[in-house]
Design a protein around this motif. Structure first.
Motif, short mmCIF file in Angstrom:
data_model
loop_
_atom_site.label_atom_id
_atom_site.label_comp_id
_atom_site.label_asym_id
_atom_site.label_seq_id
_atom_site.Cartn_x
_atom_site.Cartn_y
_atom_site.Cartn_z
N SER A 1 35.52 34.95 52.08
CA SER A 1 36.20 34.58 50.84
C SER A 1 35.70 35.36 49.63
O SER A 1 36.45 35.64 48.72
CB SER A 1 36.01 33.09 50.60
OG SER A 1 34.63 32.81 50.50
N LEU A 2 34.40 35.70 49.61
CA LEU A 2 33.89 36.41 48.44
C LEU A 2 34.35 37.85 48.40
O LEU A 2 34.36 38.48 47.35
CB LEU A 2 32.36 36.35 48.42
CG LEU A 2 31.79 35.01 47.96
CD1 LEU A 2 30.28 35.04 48.02
CD2 LEU A 2 32.23 34.68 46.55
N PRO B 1 38.62 38.78 46.82
CA PRO B 1 39.18 39.06 45.49
C PRO B 1 39.32 40.55 45.21
O PRO B 1 40.35 40.98 44.70
CB PRO B 1 38.16 38.41 44.56
CG PRO B 1 37.56 37.31 45.35
CD PRO B 1 37.52 37.82 46.75
N ARG C 1 24.51 43.79 46.46
CA ARG C 1 25.91 43.57 46.08
C ARG C 1 26.36 44.62 45.06
O ARG C 1 25.56 45.06 44.22
CB ARG C 1 26.10 42.20 45.47
CG ARG C 1 25.58 41.10 46.35
CD ARG C 1 26.12 39.78 45.91
NE ARG C 1 27.19 39.37 46.80
CZ ARG C 1 28.06 38.40 46.55
NH1 ARG C 1 28.02 37.79 45.40
NH2 ARG C 1 29.00 38.08 47.41
N GLU D 1 31.78 35.71 41.17
CA GLU D 1 32.87 36.43 41.84
C GLU D 1 33.21 37.66 41.01
O GLU D 1 32.93 37.68 39.80
CB GLU D 1 34.12 35.54 41.88
CG GLU D 1 33.95 34.25 42.65
CD GLU D 1 34.19 34.45 44.13
OE1 GLU D 1 34.65 35.54 44.51
OE2 GLU D 1 33.91 33.53 44.89
N ARG E 1 35.17 39.88 38.58
CA ARG E 1 36.16 39.59 37.54
C ARG E 1 36.71 40.91 37.01
O ARG E 1 35.97 41.90 36.89
CB ARG E 1 35.52 38.81 36.40
CG ARG E 1 35.06 37.43 36.82
CD ARG E 1 34.47 36.68 35.67
NE ARG E 1 34.00 35.37 36.08
CZ ARG E 1 33.88 34.33 35.26
NH1 ARG E 1 34.19 34.46 33.98
NH2 ARG E 1 33.43 33.18 35.69
N ARG F 1 30.79 41.53 38.44
CA ARG F 1 30.41 40.20 38.91
C ARG F 1 29.50 39.57 37.86
O ARG F 1 28.28 39.58 38.02
CB ARG F 1 29.66 40.29 40.24
CG ARG F 1 30.53 40.63 41.43
CD ARG F 1 29.69 40.64 42.69
NE ARG F 1 30.45 41.04 43.85
CZ ARG F 1 31.07 40.17 44.67
NH1 ARG F 1 31.00 38.88 44.43
NH2 ARG F 1 31.72 40.62 45.72
#
Ligand code: SF4
Length: 337
Positions: free
Chosen positions: A3-4, A7, A252, A321, A323, A332
């Motif tokens: 899910s992460l 986006p 990340r 998340e 953006r 993020r």
């Protein structure tokens, strides 16, 4: 893709890319449990495009480059997807799902690799020419001796190795640092890859040679429509070549977008801090206090929070998340509206 990772993939325009990375993760087993030096990386590299990947040591940059081509430590698990467009109309290949034999065929032929210290990547007991010939033979086993010799000299010449007939008979230790890096580039490009992953290719070199290698990479890109994933801790060096920028922290990608836009309007406090730390004439660079956290001791929520001057209580509630900052610019950080 979890899910992460979704986006980024869903909000970015669907365009044909040479490399389309969707939620790439690399997981390692440690004494204290499993950690992710690469955690759901999503980015794309267009044909002939230069993408810079920056971050401090320990941010996961090298593991991301290695994870793409399956050169991960024994026991490591890769997850997500990394689609490499097929050559000449062939279907795309998911590098994460590909087995070792498939990856062997891709490494060198489709994706070349250049590392920081060529002495560790080059075989010290093999002449330079033999190593370039070997790189060619792996992917084109049918080449005759004369053609192999011709292609070896051409590869060295293309990488601006001076006096290729003499250099090909030398061993790596007989070459200067700059020439060794050029020989490494010749090897990496000998089989005509479409993407070059260059991991800190200029870090061990002095400033003059560094500039020459950057110019060489820029020229090779132009001549061959070669795409480049340029990995470095050195933001000013990366920005000399990169059109797109990825900023990585604690495994990340925390900010990504067109290089100029990210540099002019950084949206993540980590990117801003990296920029403030760049030495400038007449100004004292700001020091980013603290270190990249250990992967087995990540703080809750935003991993950058302990070093972030803008942190708020809600930063520690959940990992931010991505953006949207601009059409192709994401960060993020909860500060992005
Ligand atoms: S989410 Fe919070 S702690 Fe993390 S970078 Fe943004 S402001 Fe700083």
């Amino acid at each position: 893709m979890d899910s992460l990772a979704r986006p980024f993939a869903s909000i970015m325009a669907l365009v044909n890319f040479l490399l389309d990375v969707r939620g790439l993760s690399v997981e390692l087993a440690t004494a204290t449990g499993r950690v992710r030096p690469v955690d759901e990386a999503c980015f794309r590299v267009g044909a002939g495009e230069a993408v810079g990947l920056v971050g401090e040591s320990g941010s996961g940059k090298t593991m991301l480059g290695l994870g793409l081509v399956g050169l991960v430590p024994p026991g490591a698990r890769r997850g997500g997807e990394a689609w490499l467009a097929g050559r000449d109309g062939a279907p795309p290949v998911n590098l994460v799902a590909e087995g070792e034999r498939g990856l062997e065929a891709i490494r060198g032929r489709e994706i070349g690799m250049v590392f920081q210290e060529p002495m560790t990547a080059l075989n010290p007991v093999m002449r330079v020419g033999a190593q370039v010939r070997e790189a060619l033979c792996i992917h084109e086993p049918g080449l005759g001796a004369a053609e192999l010799g011709r292609r070896t000299l051409a590869a060295l010449e293309r990488a601006a190795v001076s006096d290729p007939p003499a250099r090909e008979r030398q061993y790596p230790h007989e070459l200067s640092g700059g020439l060794r890096q050029r020989a490494m580039i010749a090897m990496a490009l000998a089989a005509g890859p479409r993407l070059l992953v260059a991991d800190e290719p200029t870090t061990a070199l002095d400033v003059t040679v560094q500039k020459q290698i950057l110019e060489l990479l820029g020229r090779l890109r132009q001549e061959s429509h070669l795409a480049l994933l340029f990995i470095s801790h050195d933001l000013p060096v990366v920005t000399q070549l990169a059109e797109q920028l990825l900023v990585m922290y604690a495994g990340r990608i925390v900010e990504q977008g067109p290089a100029r836009e990210v540099l002019e309007r950084p949206a993540h406090p980590y990117t801003a801090a990296l920029l403030e730390a760049v030495p400038r004439k007449g100004a004292t660079p700001a020091v980013l206090a603290g270190n990249v956290p250990r992967l087995d001791a990540l703080p809750p929520g935003c991993a950058f929070a302990p070093r972030c001057r803008y942190r708020r209580p809600e930063c520690s509630l959940a990992r931010p998340e991505p953006r949207r900052v601009g059409p192709e610019h994401y960060a993020r950080c909860i500060l992005v509206p």
